[in-house]
Scaffold this active site. Structure first.
Site, PDB file in Angstrom:
ATOM      1  N   ASN A 131      -0.012  -1.371   0.080  1.00 14.76           N
ATOM      2  CA  ASN A 131      -0.295   0.197  -0.251  1.00 14.76           C
ATOM      3  C   ASN A 131       0.775   1.421   0.292  1.00 14.76           C
ATOM      4  OD1 ASN A 131      -3.054  -0.793  -0.553  1.00 14.76           O
ATOM      5  ND2 ASN A 131      -2.268  -1.992   2.082  1.00 14.76           N
ATOM      6  N   ASP A 159      -9.954  -8.275  -2.003  1.00 12.06           N
ATOM      7  CA  ASP A 159     -11.011  -7.243  -1.680  1.00 12.06           C
ATOM      8  C   ASP A 159     -12.384  -7.839  -2.621  1.00 12.06           C
ATOM      9  OD1 ASP A 159      -9.851  -5.163  -0.560  1.00 12.06           O
ATOM     10  OD2 ASP A 159      -9.427  -5.288  -2.544  1.00 12.06           O
ATOM     11  N   HIS A 187      -8.069   0.465  -4.047  1.00 14.11           N
ATOM     12  CA  HIS A 187      -7.626  -0.776  -2.011  1.00 14.11           C
ATOM     13  C   HIS A 187      -8.023   0.489  -1.274  1.00 14.11           C
ATOM     14  CE1 HIS A 187      -6.662  -3.258   0.059  1.00 14.11           C
ATOM     15  NE2 HIS A 187      -5.464  -3.075   0.095  1.00 14.11           N
TER      16      HIS A 187
HETATM   17  P1  NAI Z   1       5.158  -6.592   6.868  1.00 12.34           P
HETATM   18  O1  NAI Z   1       5.663  -4.946   7.292  1.00 12.34           O
HETATM   19  O2  NAI Z   1       5.193  -7.598   7.099  1.00 12.34           O
HETATM   20  O3  NAI Z   1       6.397  -6.774   5.528  1.00 12.34           O
HETATM   21  C1  NAI Z   1       6.497  -6.084   4.737  1.00 12.34           C
HETATM   22  C2  NAI Z   1       8.076  -6.516   4.254  1.00 12.34           C
HETATM   23  O4  NAI Z   1       7.847  -5.640   3.094  1.00 12.34           O
HETATM   24  C3  NAI Z   1       9.145  -6.522   5.503  1.00 12.34           C
HETATM   25  O5  NAI Z   1       9.762  -7.447   5.592  1.00 12.34           O
HETATM   26  C4  NAI Z   1       9.875  -4.756   5.134  1.00 12.34           C
HETATM   27  O6  NAI Z   1      12.060  -5.718   5.075  1.00 12.34           O
HETATM   28  C5  NAI Z   1      10.238  -5.664   3.696  1.00 12.34           C
HETATM   29  N1  NAI Z   1      10.352  -4.228   2.173  1.00 12.34           N
HETATM   30  C6  NAI Z   1      10.536  -2.501   3.569  1.00 12.34           C
HETATM   31  N2  NAI Z   1      11.375  -1.872   2.250  1.00 12.34           N
HETATM   32  C7  NAI Z   1      11.304  -3.022   1.719  1.00 12.34           C
HETATM   33  C8  NAI Z   1      12.284  -2.615   0.059  1.00 12.34           C
HETATM   34  N3  NAI Z   1      12.401  -0.893  -0.230  1.00 12.34           N
HETATM   35  N4  NAI Z   1      12.802  -3.445  -0.994  1.00 12.34           N
HETATM   36  C9  NAI Z   1      11.866  -4.850  -0.420  1.00 12.34           C
HETATM   37  N5  NAI Z   1      11.602  -5.069   0.831  1.00 12.34           N
HETATM   38  C10 NAI Z   1      10.431  -3.912   1.844  1.00 12.34           C
HETATM   39  O7  NAI Z   1       3.925  -6.313   5.848  1.00 12.34           O
HETATM   40  P2  NAI Z   1       2.758  -7.440   5.312  1.00 12.34           P
HETATM   41  O8  NAI Z   1       1.596  -7.336   5.948  1.00 12.34           O
HETATM   42  O9  NAI Z   1       3.543  -8.645   4.504  1.00 12.34           O
HETATM   43  O10 NAI Z   1       2.507  -6.641   4.300  1.00 12.34           O
HETATM   44  C11 NAI Z   1       2.648  -5.904   3.276  1.00 12.34           C
HETATM   45  C12 NAI Z   1       2.423  -5.156   2.208  1.00 12.34           C
HETATM   46  O11 NAI Z   1       1.547  -4.964   1.639  1.00 12.34           O
HETATM   47  C13 NAI Z   1       1.874  -3.906   3.436  1.00 12.34           C
HETATM   48  O12 NAI Z   1       2.513  -2.542   2.681  1.00 12.34           O
HETATM   49  C14 NAI Z   1       0.233  -4.068   3.346  1.00 12.34           C
HETATM   50  O13 NAI Z   1      -0.134  -2.740   3.340  1.00 12.34           O
HETATM   51  C15 NAI Z   1      -0.153  -4.225   2.062  1.00 12.34           C
HETATM   52  N6  NAI Z   1      -0.792  -4.737   1.761  1.00 12.34           N
HETATM   53  C16 NAI Z   1      -1.953  -4.850   0.940  1.00 12.34           C
HETATM   54  C17 NAI Z   1      -3.152  -5.608   0.280  1.00 12.34           C
HETATM   55  C18 NAI Z   1      -3.648  -5.603  -0.391  1.00 12.34           C
HETATM   56  O14 NAI Z   1      -5.222  -6.554  -1.088  1.00 12.34           O
HETATM   57  N7  NAI Z   1      -3.553  -4.934  -1.658  1.00 12.34           N
HETATM   58  C19 NAI Z   1      -4.001  -6.972   1.696  1.00 12.34           C
HETATM   59  C20 NAI Z   1      -2.680  -6.605   2.761  1.00 12.34           C
HETATM   60  C21 NAI Z   1      -2.085  -5.908   2.852  1.00 12.34           C
END
Ligand code: NAI
Length: 331
Positions: A131, A159, A187
């Protein structure tokens, strides 16, 4: 035997990554006969955890998994990938301004766009999950001009699946018998979950969801807000945001894109708007699409009533504002 496909997962040491990589390695994303090589990228503070995930992938002895690259080097991660699932990003922390979060993500997606453009396989398909997903995808598209715009998408399938789930629970029918809900727009909580074209398979043929539910007040009210707010409800319950459902939906998105949607079924994908349904061109907006031969196509000609029109315009407006904010971060 098929040649392995290389699949990049960024943010692979995170929550969604941990749920997603075993699904990919089991063939859930690309099919039970498609070998894969996983490329996992994360940032240096997560390098050790990332290596732990790699150890577990080896330990799980997945027959389809032909190799694992775990790296903090974006060029190594992007090299030769056929599919890129962008889960890594900068999360909004308490007290942070929207612009500060946007600015961090704009710079991440700008950099990763260039690496993908220079090093991914030709015709690489990109799915942005992190996001703000639509706007991150738009930035990626803008900064990877040689990647065809039709190859850059964002995830609204979660969604979409949430909407199917709510209808299935309400009517007490199999979720696999419900189809053709639509998520329009962003989203975010401004998204518009639309059931006007949705049907349920019954013993006497497909019946409109509106007719079966027979409660417009619920469909135009609580149903919509439940889907819009589901992410927040999961965080409240689990103290972490949706992960297994996000991972599963990301697999659905790529699988349908690559292998096609069933005849008569459409799904929701965030794609580059061509102006269909009066949505401003130049936004990544979620539309109903069908897929065939590895290409998506926006479903055309659905009648849109006034209630829907307002909601579709409101979420487009929010995306235009996000786009302006993202561009202001580039200045
Ligand atoms: P999380 O915080 O557990 O994992 C995110 C990972 O990305 C972390 O390991 C972090 O170190 C890594 N990261 C940060 N900057 C980075 C970069 N520049 N390059 C590579 N890796 C990097 O978060 P989670 O729960 O896995 O969610 C990930 C994303 O997905 C969030 O932005 C969340 O808002 C989004 N999301 C989107 C959904 C959708 O339906 N589109 C649904 C659920 C979450």
């Amino acid at each position: 035997a098929k040649e392995p496909m290389r699949v990049l997962v960024t943010g692979a040491a995170g929550q969604i990554g941990y749920a997603l990589v075993p699904m990919i390695a089991r063939g859930v994303m690309l099919g039970a006969d498609q070998p894969v090589i996983l490329h996992m990228l994360d940032i240096p503070p997560a390098a050790e955890a990332l290596n732990g995930v790699k150890m577990e992938l080896v330990d799980a002895a997945f027959p389809l998994l032909k190799g694992v690259v775990a790296t903090t080097d974006v060029v190594e991660a992007c090299t030769g990938v056929n599919v890129a699932v962008m889960v890594g990003g900068f999360p909004r922390k308490e007290g942070m301004e929207r612009k500060d979060v946007m600015s961090k993500n704009v710079s991440i997606y700008k950099g990763q766009a260039s690496a993908l453009e220079a090093h991914a396989a030709p015709n690489c398909k990109v799915l942005v999950v992190a996001n703000p997903a639509n706007t991150n995808a738009l930035i990626l598209k803008e900064f990877a001009p040689s990647i065809p715009e039709r190859n850059v998408t964002c995830l609204t399938r979660l969604d979409h699946n949430r909407a199917l789930g709510q209808i299935s629970e309400r009517l007490n029918v199999q979720v696999s018998d419900v189809k053709n809900v639509i998520i329009w727009g962003n989203h975010s909580s401004s998204q518009y979950p639309d059931v006007n074209h949705a049907t349920v398979k019954t013993s006497s043929g497909d019946k409109p969801v509106r007719e079966l539910v027979a409660d417009d007040e619920w469909l135009n009210g609580e149903f919509i807000t439940t889907v819009q707010q589901r992410g927040a409800a999961i965080i409240k319950a689990r103290k972490f945001s949706s992960a297994l459902s996000a991972a599963s939906s990301a697999c659905d998105h790529i699988r349908d894109w690559v292998l096609g949607t069933p005849e008569g079924t459409f799904v929701s994908m965030g794609v580059y708007s061509d102006g269909s349904y009066g949505v401003p061109a130049g936004l990544i907006y979620s539309f109903p699409v069908t897929c065939s031969g590895g290409e998506w196509k926006i479903v055309q000609g659905l009648p849109i009533d006034e209630f829907s029109r307002k909601k579709m315009d409101a979420t487009a407006q929010e995306l235009s504002e996000e786009k302006a904010l993202a561009y202001s971060c580039l200045e």
